[in-house]
Design a protein around this motif. Structure first.
Motif, PDB file in Angstrom:
ATOM      1  N   ILE A 134      -3.717   4.847   7.145  1.00 53.79           N
ATOM      2  CA  ILE A 134      -4.478   4.923   5.886  1.00 53.79           C
ATOM      3  C   ILE A 134      -5.632   3.937   5.963  1.00 53.79           C
ATOM      4  CG2 ILE A 134      -4.395   4.711   3.371  1.00 53.79           C
ATOM      5  CD1 ILE A 134      -1.406   5.324   3.496  1.00 53.79           C
ATOM      6  N   LEU A 135      -6.827   4.456   5.756  1.00 56.85           N
ATOM      7  CA  LEU A 135      -8.026   3.605   5.748  1.00 56.85           C
ATOM      8  C   LEU A 135      -8.430   3.426   4.295  1.00 56.85           C
ATOM      9  CD1 LEU A 135      -8.465   5.820   8.403  1.00 56.85           C
ATOM     10  CD2 LEU A 135      -9.962   3.891   8.918  1.00 56.85           C
ATOM     11  N   SER A 136      -8.314   2.194   3.829  1.00 61.70           N
ATOM     12  CA  SER A 136      -8.433   1.941   2.397  1.00 61.70           C
ATOM     13  C   SER A 136      -9.667   1.094   2.080  1.00 61.70           C
ATOM     14  CB  SER A 136      -7.161   1.200   1.957  1.00 61.70           C
ATOM     15  OG  SER A 136      -7.248   0.807   0.626  1.00 61.70           O
ATOM     16  N   ASP A 137     -10.458   1.550   1.118  1.00 57.90           N
ATOM     17  CA  ASP A 137     -11.567   0.716   0.625  1.00 57.90           C
ATOM     18  C   ASP A 137     -10.976  -0.610   0.133  1.00 57.90           C
ATOM     19  OD1 ASP A 137     -14.623   1.067  -0.765  1.00 57.90           O
ATOM     20  OD2 ASP A 137     -13.269  -0.399  -1.713  1.00 57.90           O
ATOM     21  N   GLU A 138     -11.661  -1.715   0.415  1.00 62.54           N
ATOM     22  CA  GLU A 138     -11.062  -3.025   0.119  1.00 62.54           C
ATOM     23  C   GLU A 138     -10.862  -3.283  -1.376  1.00 62.54           C
ATOM     24  OE1 GLU A 138     -13.402  -6.438   1.268  1.00 62.54           O
ATOM     25  OE2 GLU A 138     -15.259  -5.346   0.925  1.00 62.54           O
ATOM     26  N   LEU A 139     -11.516  -2.486  -2.230  1.00 62.20           N
ATOM     27  CA  LEU A 139     -11.330  -2.713  -3.667  1.00 62.20           C
ATOM     28  C   LEU A 139     -10.450  -1.647  -4.325  1.00 62.20           C
ATOM     29  CD1 LEU A 139     -14.707  -4.130  -5.034  1.00 62.20           C
ATOM     30  CD2 LEU A 139     -12.720  -5.323  -4.130  1.00 62.20           C
ATOM     31  N   ASN A 140      -9.698  -0.913  -3.534  1.00 63.56           N
ATOM     32  CA  ASN A 140      -8.825   0.106  -4.128  1.00 63.56           C
ATOM     33  C   ASN A 140      -7.821  -0.496  -5.113  1.00 63.56           C
ATOM     34  OD1 ASN A 140      -9.846   2.479  -3.133  1.00 63.56           O
ATOM     35  ND2 ASN A 140      -8.505   2.558  -1.339  1.00 63.56           N
ATOM     36  N   HIS A 141      -7.442   0.332  -6.052  1.00 57.60           N
ATOM     37  CA  HIS A 141      -6.550  -0.075  -7.135  1.00 57.60           C
ATOM     38  C   HIS A 141      -5.146  -0.431  -6.632  1.00 57.60           C
ATOM     39  CE1 HIS A 141      -4.064   0.730 -10.829  1.00 57.60           C
ATOM     40  NE2 HIS A 141      -5.043   0.002 -11.332  1.00 57.60           N
ATOM     41  N   ALA A 142      -4.487  -1.299  -7.398  1.00 61.97           N
ATOM     42  CA  ALA A 142      -3.128  -1.757  -7.069  1.00 61.97           C
ATOM     43  C   ALA A 142      -2.169  -0.591  -6.801  1.00 61.97           C
ATOM     44  CB  ALA A 142      -2.595  -2.610  -8.217  1.00 61.97           C
ATOM     45  N   SER A 143      -2.331   0.516  -7.504  1.00 62.86           N
ATOM     46  CA  SER A 143      -1.398   1.638  -7.329  1.00 62.86           C
ATOM     47  C   SER A 143      -1.533   2.247  -5.937  1.00 62.86           C
ATOM     48  CB  SER A 143      -1.632   2.707  -8.396  1.00 62.86           C
ATOM     49  OG  SER A 143      -2.997   3.088  -8.451  1.00 62.86           O
ATOM     50  N   MET A 144      -2.744   2.255  -5.388  1.00 61.39           N
ATOM     51  CA  MET A 144      -2.927   2.757  -4.018  1.00 61.39           C
ATOM     52  C   MET A 144      -2.387   1.738  -3.024  1.00 61.39           C
ATOM     53  SD  MET A 144      -6.361   4.974  -3.681  1.00 61.39           S
ATOM     54  CE  MET A 144      -7.489   4.312  -4.839  1.00 61.39           C
ATOM     55  N   ILE A 145      -2.625   0.470  -3.318  1.00 55.95           N
ATOM     56  CA  ILE A 145      -2.135  -0.585  -2.409  1.00 55.95           C
ATOM     57  C   ILE A 145      -0.600  -0.536  -2.332  1.00 55.95           C
ATOM     58  CG2 ILE A 145      -1.997  -3.089  -2.068  1.00 55.95           C
ATOM     59  CD1 ILE A 145      -4.839  -3.187  -3.395  1.00 55.95           C
ATOM     60  N   GLU A 146       0.039  -0.359  -3.485  1.00 51.70           N
ATOM     61  CA  GLU A 146       1.507  -0.257  -3.487  1.00 51.70           C
ATOM     62  C   GLU A 146       1.968   0.971  -2.712  1.00 51.70           C
ATOM     63  OE1 GLU A 146       3.867  -2.294  -4.340  1.00 51.70           O
ATOM     64  OE2 GLU A 146       2.420  -3.782  -4.993  1.00 51.70           O
ATOM     65  N   GLY A 147       1.261   2.068  -2.851  1.00 52.93           N
ATOM     66  CA  GLY A 147       1.597   3.298  -2.124  1.00 52.93           C
ATOM     67  C   GLY A 147       1.512   3.071  -0.618  1.00 52.93           C
ATOM     68  N   MET A 148       0.469   2.365  -0.203  1.00 57.26           N
ATOM     69  CA  MET A 148       0.292   2.096   1.239  1.00 57.26           C
ATOM     70  C   MET A 148       1.399   1.186   1.747  1.00 57.26           C
ATOM     71  SD  MET A 148      -3.732   1.685   1.782  1.00 57.26           S
ATOM     72  CE  MET A 148      -4.130   0.775   0.337  1.00 57.26           C
ATOM     73  N   ARG A 149       1.720   0.167   0.947  1.00 53.37           N
ATOM     74  CA  ARG A 149       2.794  -0.757   1.354  1.00 53.37           C
ATOM     75  C   ARG A 149       4.086   0.004   1.566  1.00 53.37           C
ATOM     76  NH1 ARG A 149       1.682  -5.429  -2.822  1.00 53.37           N
ATOM     77  NH2 ARG A 149       0.057  -6.499  -1.670  1.00 53.37           N
ATOM     78  N   HIS A 150       4.360   0.872   0.608  1.00 52.38           N
ATOM     79  CA  HIS A 150       5.623   1.613   0.647  1.00 52.38           C
ATOM     80  C   HIS A 150       5.634   2.594   1.812  1.00 52.38           C
ATOM     81  CE1 HIS A 150       9.291   2.780  -1.372  1.00 52.38           C
ATOM     82  NE2 HIS A 150       8.998   4.032  -1.084  1.00 52.38           N
ATOM     83  N   ALA A 151       4.471   3.074   2.224  1.00 48.11           N
ATOM     84  CA  ALA A 151       4.386   4.055   3.320  1.00 48.11           C
ATOM     85  C   ALA A 151       4.804   3.421   4.651  1.00 48.11           C
ATOM     86  CB  ALA A 151       2.963   4.587   3.434  1.00 48.11           C
ATOM     87  N   ARG A 152       4.597   2.125   4.771  1.00 47.54           N
ATOM     88  CA  ARG A 152       4.917   1.392   6.002  1.00 47.54           C
ATOM     89  C   ARG A 152       4.241   1.994   7.235  1.00 47.54           C
ATOM     90  NH1 ARG A 152      10.269  -1.356   6.033  1.00 47.54           N
ATOM     91  NH2 ARG A 152      10.765  -1.766   3.864  1.00 47.54           N
ATOM     92  N   CYS A 153       3.091   2.590   7.061  1.00 48.32           N
ATOM     93  CA  CYS A 153       2.341   3.100   8.212  1.00 48.32           C
ATOM     94  C   CYS A 153       1.223   2.094   8.513  1.00 48.32           C
ATOM     95  CB  CYS A 153       1.757   4.483   7.904  1.00 48.32           C
ATOM     96  SG  CYS A 153       0.537   4.455   6.593  1.00 48.32           S
ATOM     97  N   GLN A 154       0.432   2.391   9.535  1.00 43.28           N
ATOM     98  CA  GLN A 154      -0.691   1.487   9.837  1.00 43.28           C
ATOM     99  C   GLN A 154      -1.742   1.562   8.725  1.00 43.28           C
ATOM    100  OE1 GLN A 154      -2.570   2.156  13.662  1.00 43.28           O
ATOM    101  NE2 GLN A 154      -4.213   0.734  13.172  1.00 43.28           N
TER     102      GLN A 154
END
Ligand code: PMP
Length: 404
Positions: A134-154
């Motif tokens: 997942i390539l995430s814009d550095e200012l993405n919302h907390a809900s996306m950040i939590e989703g990425m954390r939970h995904a445990r992917c790169q």
């Protein structure tokens, strides 16, 4: 064991920093928005709300309320179950069809909030797709950040709104990775808008999926309220568009839209969709009514834009600095958590003007701000009163020159 001691230790740190959150206790007054009754001892009985995300006042729209009341009487209060076990109501399906149509997609899937939709969809995609990154814009919302954390992917973070940095980071990834570019259209705290065309082109060049959060844009931009992707004619090039029913649409709930296979995939694997009670049918009916209204009517959007322009012009006239941006969000920078709270308190107590101070961790330390969201129901008199109050406070609190 003194558990409260453990809690209070950390709460005291927040208080010392000036970052402890105090909520205004309000009763929004139906038909009188942006007026609300205040239950705070220090505030006048009636206040004017300047920081609501019910951007167009649709939460009090007569048709929306009528639809919700009708469906409460027809279907009862709750959905009665998860979507999987008895909770899929006809009104959910009608709303999903409406959302798919709004974004020109094959399918849509409802969630209990925009937060849950981001968390559930992004975590499922990241966890289940082969070699996902997942390539995430550095200012993405907390809900996306939590989703990425939970995904445990790169995860790879790219510079905010910078397609060139995204390009570099995509280039560095192995060709067999399933790349997901996650970004927002309107960023809620700075009010800036992403360069969508460039981001989409970069993603396409690398065969990457695009995941777009349009939470602060749906209902507000595009001829039918389909967001920035509709306005720019790019919706069909975005893989997944995520949105909320709780802001411009004035109700509550979140959703994703995309291909039939994509929505079926998330429906089948996302725990945040499967294992929770479905939205009340009346909420779905209210949201459908609100979306249909804003598909057909641009009057609310037009008037909102006028009021935003008037407030910006008045702030400029008085030399009150605000972040320049092309959206409906007007951040007035204070850059100090204690002053930010102080100004908000005086506005509320002395002027009956309610704006929530935005402090860390919602925004980085040193960028504390007041975030104003003028809507179609703010009058010219409201704008005058706000700017007069700010002008006085700017002098009183001596902040005129430290704000950039
Ligand atoms: N995405 C963004 C960019 C948001 O700002 C928010 C809420 N502030 C959400 C998602 C979550 O939406 P909801 O309030 O519907 O949970």
């Amino acid at each position: 064991m003194d558990f409260d001691g453990l809690f209070n230790e950390q709460l005291d740190v927040l208080k010392d920093e000036g970052n402890y959150r105090i909520f205004a206790e309000l009763e929004r007054r139906c038909g009188a928005f942006p007026r609300a009754r205040s239950h705070d001892d220090d505030a006048p009985d009636e206040v004017t709300v300047w920081c609501s995300n019910d951007y167009l006042g649709m939460g009090q729209n007569t048709e929306v309320r009528a639809a919700m009341k009708r469906v409460i009487d027809e279907c009862g209060a709750g959905a009665g179950g998860t979507r999987n076990i008895s909770g899929t109501n006809h009104h959910h399906k009608v709303l999903e069809a409406e959302l798919a149509d709004l974004h020109g997609k094959e399918s849509a899937l409802l969630f209990t909030s925009g937060y849950v939709s981001n968390w559930a969809a992004l975590s499922t995609l990241g966890a289940r797709l082969p070699d996902a990154v997942i390539l995430s814009d550095e200012l993405n919302h907390a809900s996306m950040i939590e989703g990425m954390r939970h995904a445990r992917c790169q995860k790879v973070i790219w510079k905010h709104n910078d397609p060139e940095d995204l390009d570099r980071k995509l280039t560095a990834l192995p060709s067999n990775a399933t790349k997901i570019v996650a970004f927002e259209s309107v960023y809620s705290m700075d009010g800036d808008i992403c360069p969508m065309q460039e981001i989409v082109e970069v993603a396409e060049k690398h065969g990457a999926m695009t995941y777009l959060d349009e939470v602060h844009a749906v209902g507000l931009y595009g001829p039918r309220g389909g967001g920035i992707s509709e306005r720019e004619g790019l919706a069909d090039r975005i893989t997944l568009i995520e949105g909320t029913l709780g802001k411009a649409y004035g109700v509550v709930g979140g959703y994703i839209t995309g291909s039939e296979a994509l929505c079926d995939f998330v429906r089948s694997f996302a725990s945040g969709f499967i294992f929770t009670t479905a939205l009340p049918p009346a909420v779905a009916a209210g949201a459908t009514t609100s979306i249909r209204h804003l598909k057909a009517s641009s009057a609310e959007r037009k008037r909102q834009r006028e009021q935003v322009a008037k407030l910006r012009a008045a702030l400029d006239r008085e030399g009150i600095p605000h972040l320049p941006n092309p959206s409906h969000i007007i951040p007035v920078m204070i850059k100090d958590p204690v002053k930010c709270r102080q100004i908000a308190d005086i506005l509320m107590q002395d002027y009956g003007i309610y704006v929530q101070p935005i402090n860390y961790p919602t925004v980085p330390k040193g960028t504390e701000r007041l975030r104003f969201t003028p809507g179609p129901l703010h009058t010219d008199g409201d704008i005058d009163r706000l700017v007069t109050a700010l002008k006085t406070l700017w002098k009183q609190c001596a902040i005129a020159h430290q704000v950039a």
